[in-house]
Structures are given as structure tokens and as C-alpha cells.
Design a protein around this motif. Structure first.
Motif, PDB file in Angstrom:
ATOM      1  N   ILE A 184       2.417   1.906  -3.250  1.00 38.76           N
ATOM      2  CA  ILE A 184       1.186   2.395  -4.184  1.00 38.76           C
ATOM      3  C   ILE A 184       0.992   3.717  -3.967  1.00 38.76           C
ATOM      4  O   ILE A 184       1.111   4.413  -5.095  1.00 38.76           O
ATOM      5  N   TYR A 244       0.896  -1.391  -0.065  1.00 43.07           N
ATOM      6  CA  TYR A 244       0.149   0.120  -0.035  1.00 43.07           C
ATOM      7  C   TYR A 244       0.980   1.193   0.099  1.00 43.07           C
ATOM      8  O   TYR A 244       0.385   2.352  -0.794  1.00 43.07           O
ATOM      9  N   ARG A 286       2.149   6.963  -6.613  1.00 44.64           N
ATOM     10  CA  ARG A 286       1.131   7.680  -6.979  1.00 44.64           C
ATOM     11  C   ARG A 286       1.818   9.234  -6.779  1.00 44.64           C
ATOM     12  O   ARG A 286       1.785  10.149  -7.704  1.00 44.64           O
TER      13      ARG A 286
END
Length: 421
Positions: free
Chosen positions: A171, A168, A175
Motif C-alpha cells: 500500500i 502494508y 501510494r
């Protein structure tokens, strides 16, 4: 209550509540739950976690909560003696985990090194609790196998949760990097456009300097105009100095951008999606909803992505600024015609008055005037777009505009791009 006490209270409460979800194993009062896995997770996923204090509060809290629930169910507190050994488990687990973490810190190692030790910490803590409950019966082979498997399973739960959090975080980081990369692309595109504009202005500076010097030449032979001649010469010299500083600034910016501008190119759809997101954010900041639709049947690749970013960014920004309503609609359509690649950029704003259309690509022309501040746009956007398309891509740009619809049509040779897909 300071932040440390708040963290202790919140984390302890999480363990206490999670401990109520448990199953009995081996003995009637021996309960297994995943609550204890929260302690290493809090330790691994937060900074400066107060493990000893949280462990003591959680151990006491689990005991008191079970005692309270038992009182509600049976109406007495006689089970306190049977529930007390569970405190031994939590205190033992927290103490051993704390000691292992101190050793880890001395070796400056990562938290992953502790994962194998969690099996032993869990096993020893369960064994101590069972010794209080059942004495030597705790060493029965089936019981030993059971608490070892529980230790392994709980450690696997911890490892899986850590893996999920790690992915997570990756990610989120990806981003964030993508967002920063897009912002960097836009920044470099704008700087590149400014350098092109400054380069155009060097000609004007040179012409102004020459005009001033010629004026000096005309005036110097007239004694009555000697003072004006000296002023003209001073102006010419000042402009020359300004020109030198101007060129130094240009060269400095160009050197900084040179490596990036010559880097690998981009697909046109990626460029337009970056600009689409940026225009939507810009519209939101000005209280407008922006819709940008892209119709790109061909996957086009360009090594001159900053130039195309400057072109489309100017056209998108013009459409946004021209729209008087709160909704901005922009469409980009690409197609081929013979040996040419054609782009049509359409917005549905108020349009450009017919009398202004012949001058729209001229330097300095602008219809953007802020009547409250008196600020006038310098009117270089469309002129820059025109020159980029003409000089860099050997193409043309034309305009068709009526109230409610304005379309810029860009025509460049197919060879400007590499078609992929």
C-alpha cells in the motif's frame, strides 16, 4: 551506546515484556506466550538483526523478570530452579533460528523459505524445555500433540503478521508510485508547455534575423556606414546560429517527450484531481490554504491530457498567485451546451482591473510584478492557454472579472472528449 546495542536492548525488552502475557499448559510452570514470535519477526522485517545477542539478552531478561515478579508475589527466590528451563527454550529457539538463517543466506533464498522450519524450531525448543521440567513425561502423546499445535499456531501468527506487513508495504509503495506518477505528469505537462512556448518564439527569432539582414542590405551600399553594415550582418549571423541551437534543443526535448505525450490518455477528473493536490501543496508552501471544488457531472476522457493539464495548471496557479489573503478558493464547473463542452473556472481573488482585461491573453502581458526584486512574470501562461484552446481544440476562452470574483469560461466542441459514464 551505539545503534547495534540500542537495537539489542529495545528488541530484548520487547520480548521480555511480551513474555509476561502467557498461559500455563501441561505443567504448572510451563508457560506459553507469543513473545518468541518476535525473534523471527525482527529477523524477517529488519536488516542486520543481531539475533544471537538479542536471544541471549531476551532469555536472561525473561528469566530475571519472572524471578522478580515471583519475589514480589511470594517474597522468596525459591522458584528460580523452576523458572530456569524457560531460558533453555529461548536459547534453543534463537540458536536453531540463527543456524537456519545462515543456511538460507548461503542459498540466497528469501525469508519465506524459513516459515515451515519455524514449526520444527518451536517444537524442538518446547520439547527441550519440557525434558528439563518433566523428563520422559514430555513424550506423552497428549503433550507431544500439544507442543506441536502450539508450534503450528505460533508459526501461523508469524505468517499472518508477515502477510499484514507485506500488504502494508505494498500500500505504501503504491501510494509512493502514485505520488511520483502525479509529479511526473506535472513535470511533463510543464515541459510540454515550455516546448509550445519555444515553438512560438521561433517565429520571433526568424523575424529578428530577417530584420537584421534587411538592415545590412540597406547599409552595405553606403561607404560611410560600412562598419554598421558589418555589425548588422554579424548580428544576423549570430541570430541564425542561435536559431539553429534553439531548434536543436527543441527537437531534443520533443523527442524525449514524444513517446509519453502519445501515450494513453486520462479522464478529466483524474487530471483535475492531480492538479488539485499539486495546487494545495503549492499553496501550503507559500503559506496559503487552498480549496479546489470540482463539479464534473460527465466523465470525460481525453488523449491530449498534457495540453489540458497545461491549461488548468496555468489557471489554478494564476488564481493562487493573484490571491492576497491566506485563503484561496477555486471552483471548476463543467456542463454541456448544444454541441459544446463548457468549463467555468472561478476564483474569489481581487479580480483583474477592467483596463487590463482586453490584453490579458496577449503574449508578454503580466500584472505579476515583484516590487522587492523587480522580477516580472514573462506573461506567457494565459497566452499559452489561449493558443492551446484556439489552435489545438478549436475552442474559445473568455474572461469575466470583478473584485472578488474572476471566471474564465472555456468552450470547446463536445468531440474534443470521449464521454464515459
Amino acid at each position: 551506546m551505539n545503534k547495534t546495542y540500542q537495537r539489542i536492548a529495545l528488541c530484548s525488552l520487547s520480548v521480555i515484556l511480551a513474555a509476561q502475557l502467557s498461559v500455563n499448559l501441561f505443567f504448572a510452570d510451563f508457560e506459553i506466550s507469543v513473545a518468541v514470535t518476535l525473534l523471527p519477526l525482527f529477523l524477517f522485517l529488519t536488516t542486520d538483526f543481531p539475533l544471537p545477542a538479542t536471544t541471549l539478552c531476551a532469555a536472561a531478561g525473561v528469566f530475571l523478570m519472572r524471578l522478580f515478579l515471583s519475589f514480589l508475589r511470594y517474597g522468596d527466590l525459591q522458584v528460580a530452579e523452576r523458572l530456569f528451563p524457560e531460558m533453555i527454550f529461548y536459547i534453543s529457539y534463537g540458536l536453531l533460528l540463527y543456524l537456519c538463517d545462515r543456511l538460507r543466506q548461503k542459498k540466497a533464498a528469501g525469508y519465506r523459505i524459513l516459515l515451515p522450519f519455524l514449526v520444527g524450531i518451536d517444537y524442538i525448543s518446547n520439547l527441550l524445555e519440557l525434558l528439563f521440567r518433566a523428563g520422559t513425561d514430555a513424550f506423552h502423546p497428549s503433550t507431544q500433540l500439544g507442543i506441536f499445535l502450539v508450534a503450528v499456531l505460533r508459526t501461523l501468527v508469524i505468517a499472518c503478521v508477515l502477510l499484514v506487513f507485506r500488504q502494508y508495504r505494498r500500500i505504501l509503495l503504491r501510494r509512493e508510485h502514485e505520488k511520483r506518477y502525479q509529479e511526473l505528469l506535472l513535470l511533463i505537462s510543464r515541459l510540454n508547455g515550455e516546448v509550445l512556448w519555444m515553438d512560438k518564439n521561433t517565429t520571433l527569432i526568424e523575424q529578428t534575423m530577417n530584420t537584421s539582414y534587411h538592415l545590412y542590405e540597406q547599409l552595405k551600399n553606403s561607404p560611410a556606414l560600412e562598419e554598421q553594415a558589418r555589425s548588422a550582418l554579424a548580428v544576423s549571423k549570430d541570430i541564425h546560429e542561435i536559431k539553429k541551437e534553439y531548434l536543436l534543443i527543441m527537437r531534443g526535448i520533443s523527442e524525449v517527450l514524444d513517446q509519453e505525450v502519445k501515450s494513453d490518455g486520462m479522464y478529466l477528473d483524474e487530471i483535475l484531481n492531480v492538479l488539485k493536490n499539486a495546487t494545495v501543496r503549492l499553496g501550503k508552501d507559500s503559506g496559503k490554504e487552498v480549496s479546489v471544488s470540482l463539479h464534473l457531472p460527465h466523465r470525460l476522457y481525453t488523449g491530449q491530457h498534457y495540453a489540458w493539464m497545461s491549461i488548468f495548471r496555468n489557471l489554478f496557479t494564476n488564481a493562487l498567485e493573484a490571491e492576497k489573503s491566506s485563503y484561496v478558493q477555486i471552483e471548476v464547473v463543467q456542463n454541456f451546451s448544444g454541441d459544446n463542452c463548457i468549463f467555468q473556472i472561478t476564483d474569489h481573488g481581487p479580480g483583474i482591473p477592467e483596463e487590463n482585461q482586453p490584453e490579458i491573453f496577449c503574449p508578454g502581458f503580466s500584472t505579476k510584478i515583484n516590487y522587492e526584486t523587480g522580477e516580472v512574470s514573462r506573461g506567457l501562461g494565459l497566452n499559452l492557454v489561449h493558443d492551446l484552446i484556439k489552435d489545438q481544440f478549436h475552442g474559445t476562452i473568455s474572461l469575466e472579472s470583478v473584485p472578488g470574483k474572476t471566471t474564465f469560461t472555456i468552450t470547446v466542441p463536445k468531440t474534443t472528449f470521449t464521454q464515459k459514464g
